[in-house]
Design an enzyme around this catalytic site. Structure first.
Site, PDB file in Angstrom:
ATOM      1  N   SER A  67       0.821  -1.208   0.000  1.00 57.11           N
ATOM      2  CA  SER A  67       0.000   0.000   0.000  1.00 57.11           C
ATOM      3  C   SER A  67       0.861   1.267   0.000  1.00 57.11           C
ATOM      4  O   SER A  67       1.524   1.561  -0.978  1.00 57.11           O
ATOM      5  CB  SER A  67      -0.950  -0.032   1.204  1.00 57.11           C
ATOM      6  OG  SER A  67      -1.975   0.921   1.083  1.00 57.11           O
ATOM      7  N   ASP A 120      10.216   5.799  -9.987  1.00 61.62           N
ATOM      8  CA  ASP A 120       9.841   6.500 -11.220  1.00 61.62           C
ATOM      9  C   ASP A 120      10.622   7.802 -11.394  1.00 61.62           C
ATOM     10  O   ASP A 120      10.903   8.220 -12.523  1.00 61.62           O
ATOM     11  CB  ASP A 120       8.337   6.786 -11.229  1.00 61.62           C
ATOM     12  CG  ASP A 120       7.502   5.517 -11.381  1.00 61.62           C
ATOM     13  OD1 ASP A 120       8.074   4.480 -11.771  1.00 61.62           O
ATOM     14  OD2 ASP A 120       6.287   5.554 -11.092  1.00 61.62           O
ATOM     15  N   LYS A 133      -0.715  -4.256  -3.537  1.00 62.18           N
ATOM     16  CA  LYS A 133      -2.007  -3.688  -3.141  1.00 62.18           C
ATOM     17  C   LYS A 133      -2.115  -2.291  -3.760  1.00 62.18           C
ATOM     18  O   LYS A 133      -1.313  -1.423  -3.464  1.00 62.18           O
ATOM     19  CB  LYS A 133      -2.129  -3.607  -1.622  1.00 62.18           C
ATOM     20  CG  LYS A 133      -3.416  -2.959  -1.130  1.00 62.18           C
ATOM     21  CD  LYS A 133      -3.460  -2.961   0.402  1.00 62.18           C
ATOM     22  CE  LYS A 133      -4.702  -2.252   0.920  1.00 62.18           C
ATOM     23  NZ  LYS A 133      -4.651  -0.795   0.708  1.00 62.18           N
TER      24      LYS A 133
END
Length: 540
Positions: free
Chosen positions: A464, A475, A490
C-alpha cells in the site's frame, strides 16, 4: 481530498440513511440486523466496485462462512450441512431483508458441536496412542467431506490428535537422549505427548469459551464484506479502538500488556514511559485480580474476558485506577495508578548510524505510515521521518537507507509528505474514485530534506503506502529499491467510515466502523501496483 471524500460520502449516507433507519422499530436484540443493514448499505453505495448481491454472491458467502466456522471439518456432521444447504441460494435475500436465520442456525449448531468435540477429544486422549501402527491422515480439508456420524467424527479427532502428539512424542525421546539424561521410556513419552496435546486443546477451548455470540456474528459480517474485496473490513468497536491505537501509536491507560490467566490478568510486558513503568511497583509476572475506579468498590476480574478486564483498566488521562494485585512473591496488595497517554515507541520511526570503515550511512526504520486521524498535526510518520533525517544529517551521513520491510501501509497523506522530502516538487501518486477522472496527489513544497544517495528496502509484506513511496522514488530515479522480487501488490485506498455517523438515533451504543475500499491508486508513470507490486531494482 481523502477527508473531503469521507465528508461528502457521509453527507450522502446521512441524507438517505436517516430516513431509512430511523423509521424502523428495532427491539433490543435487533442490533445484528441493524449492523447488517448499515454495512450492506455502505457497501452498495460507497464501494469502488460494488458487487451484485445475487445467487452467486449467496453461494460464495455460504461456502466461505461454513469453511471459516469449521475449516478442518471436525465439528459439523453431514446432516448439519444438509440442513444448512437450504440457505445456499437464499442468503442474498436474507441480506437484503436483514434476516439472520442462517447465521443463527449455524452458530447454534456450532455451539452444540463444540461441546460434543470437547467430550470427544477428552475421550480420545484417555486411551494411549499406538505409534507403532502405521496410519494415514487426510489433511486436504477442501476436498474432504463431513463425517457421517459421531463415530466417524471421533476417528477423525483420534487421527488428528495422534498426528499432533507424535511430534511431541519424538521430541521427548530425542531430547532426553541428547541431554544425557536417562532416556525416557516410550510409555512415559507417550503419556507426556497426550498430556501436552490435552493442555493445548484445553487452552484453545478456554479461548473459545471467551468468545461471545457477537464475536461470531462479526465473522459472519466480514464473510459478507470480504466478498467485495480483501481489504474492506468491518471493525467492531473494540477492534476499531485497536486500529486507531495502532495507527496513532498511542492510547490512554496504564501502559502494560496483559494475558488472561485462570487467576486473573497477568502482566506480560511493561511499556516504557507509561504509568506502570514510572511507578515501578508492578513487574512482569504480577497478576491483577480486581479493578476499582478511583476509590470505588473493586470489580473481581478473575474469569472475566480479557477484553472486558482491559476496558476496566484503561481510561482517560488523569483518572485513577486501583488494582488489587497478586505479586510474583505471592503477596497481595492494592496499587493505585493515574492513567496517562502511553506511546508505543515500537510503532514509530527510528534511525541509527552505520559506520563502514570511514563512511557513515543513515538507516531509518519505518514500521507503518502512522497518523492520528483526529488531528494530523499530532505525531505522524512524515514529521518523524523529517526529524530523523535532520538528526542523521548532523551525523554527516553519506547515504540514507529507508527500511520499509514488513510495512503494510497506513495514511495516504503521510506517504505524499514523506516522498516530498526527497524531491523538489511534483506528482507522487494518482488516485481514482469510481466514475471519476484520476486525481493527482503531489508535493508542492520545493524544499528537499535529503538530496543524497537513497536506498529503499522492501519485501513481500511491504504494501500500500510503502508501494506508493517506493514506486514514486523509482519513477523519479531518486532511489534504488532493494529487496524481494516484488512487493505485496495492493493498489487500493480505504476510508474508515464510522457507522454511528450514519444513524440519527442509536440505542445500541458504539456500532464500530467499516474500512471501505473507495479508490484505486496508480504510479505516476500510469502503472498499477495491484498484484504486481513494485519490482526491486536489486533483488536479494
Amino acid at each position: 481530498m481523502k477527508r473531503n471524500f469521507v465528508f461528502a460520502f457521509l453527507i450522502l449516507l446521512i441524507a438517505v440513511a436517516s430516513c431509512s433507519f430511523t423509521n424502523k422499530s428495532f427491539e433490543t436484540d435487533d442490533k445484528d440486523k441493524l449492523l447488517l443493514d448499515l454495512i450492506t448499505y455502505v457497501l452498495e453505495r460507497g464501494h469502488y466496485e460494488p458487487k451484485d448481491i445475487d445467487d452467486d454472491f449467496s453461494v460464495s458467502v455460504f461456502e466461505d462462512f461454513i469453511d471459516m466456522m469449521d475449516p478442518t471439518k471436525r465439528y459439523f456432521l453431514e446432516e448439519d450441512l444438509q440442513e444448512f444447504e437450504q440457505y445456499k441460494f437464499q442468503l442474498d435475500d436474507q441480506i437484503r431483508n436483514t434476516e439472520i436465520t442462517f447465521f443463527n442456525l449455524v452458530y447454534d449448531r456450532l455451539m452444540v458441536r463444540m461441546e460434543d468435540a470437547r467430550e470427544i477429544y477428552k475421550e480420545v486422549l484417555e486411551t494411549p496412542f499406538d505409534f507403532s501402527k502405521q496410519e494415514f491422515i487426510d489433511v486436504d480439508y477442501d476436498n474432504k467431506g463431513y463425517a457421517r456420524d459421531r463415530d466417524e467424527l471421533k476417528d477423525r479427532w483420534r487421527k488428528q490428535l495422534k498426528y499432533q502428539a507424535i511430534g511431541t512424542y519424538d521430541s521427548k525421546l530425542s531430547l532426553s537422549e541428547e541431554e544425557g539424561e536417562n532416556p525416557m521410556s516410550a510409555e512415559d513419552a507417550e503419556v507426556a505427548a497426550r498430556e501436552n496435546t490435552q493442555s493445548t486443546l484445553d487452552e484453545y477451548f478456554t479461548y473459545i469459551d471467551d468468545l461471545e455470540r457477537k464475536d461470531w456474528f462479526v465473522q459472519y459480517l466480514n464473510t459478507i464484506v470480504d466478498e467485495f474485496d480483501p481489504h474492506t473490513y468491518y471493525f467492531p468497536p473494540e477492534d476499531k479502538e485497536r486500529f486507531d491505537m495502532s495507527m496513532s501509536g498511542r492510547f490512554e491507560g496504564i501502559g502494560a500488556r496483559l494475558q488472561k490467566q485462570p487467576e486473573g490478568a497477568k502482566i506480560v510486558d511493561i511499556i516504557s514511559g507509561g504509568p506502570v513503568w514510572r511507578d515501578q511497583r508492578l513487574e512482569v509476572g504480577d497478576e491483577i485480580l480486581k479493578v476499582g475506579q478511583a476509590g470505588e468498590q473493586p470489580v473481581d476480574i478473575v474469569g472475566m474476558r480479557l477484553d472486558d478486564a482491559i476496558k476496566l483498566i484503561k481510561g482517560p488521562k488523569g483518572t485513577t485506577v486501583d488494582l488489587t494485585v497478586r505479586k510474583v512473591d505471592g503477596t497481595v496488595e492494592v496499587v493505585s495508578l493515574t492513567r496517562d497517554v502511553v506511546e508505543l515507541e515500537e510503532s514509530f520511526a527510528k534511525s541509527s548510524v552505520i559506520i563502514k570503515e570511514e563512511e557513515k550511512f543513515g538507516l531509518i526504520h519505518l514500521p507503518k505510515f502512522y497518523v492520528d486521524f483526529t488531528d494530523y498535526n499530532k505525531r505522524n510518520a512524515a514529521t518523524d521521518i523529517a526529524k530523523e533525517i535532520e538528526r542523521l544529517k548532523e551525523e554527516d551521513v553519506q547515504g540514507l537507507v529507508l527500511d520499509l520491510r514488513d510495512n503494510g501501509g497506513g495514511s495516504l497523506k503521510t506517504v505524499v509528505d514523506i516522498a516530498g522530502l526527497f524531491i523538489e516538487d511534483g506528482p507522487i501518486v494518482q488516485v481514482q474514485s469510481s466514475g471519476r477522472d484520476k486525481e493527482i496527489y503531489e508535493d508542492k513544497d520545493e524544499r528537499i530534506q535529503w538530496d543524497g544517495p537513497l536506498v529503499i528496502l522492501v519485501n513481500e509484506l511491504s504494501a500500500s503506502a510503502s508501494e506508493i513511496l517506493a514506486a514514486a522514488m523509482q519513477d523519479y530515479r531518486r532511489a534504488v529499491v532493494i529487496g524481494s522480487k516484488q512487493t505485496f501488490g495492493k493498489g487500493t485506498v480505504q476510508n474508515l467510515i464510522p457507522l454511528d455517523n450514519i444513524v440519527r438515533s442509536n440505542e445500541y451504543g458504539d456500532l464500530g466502523a467499516i474500512k471501505l475500499t473507495t479508490q484505486k491508486f496508480y504510479r505516476i508513470n500510469g502503472g498499477s501496483t495491484q498484484l504486481e507490486g513494485v519490482k526491486s531494482d536489486v533483488v536479494v
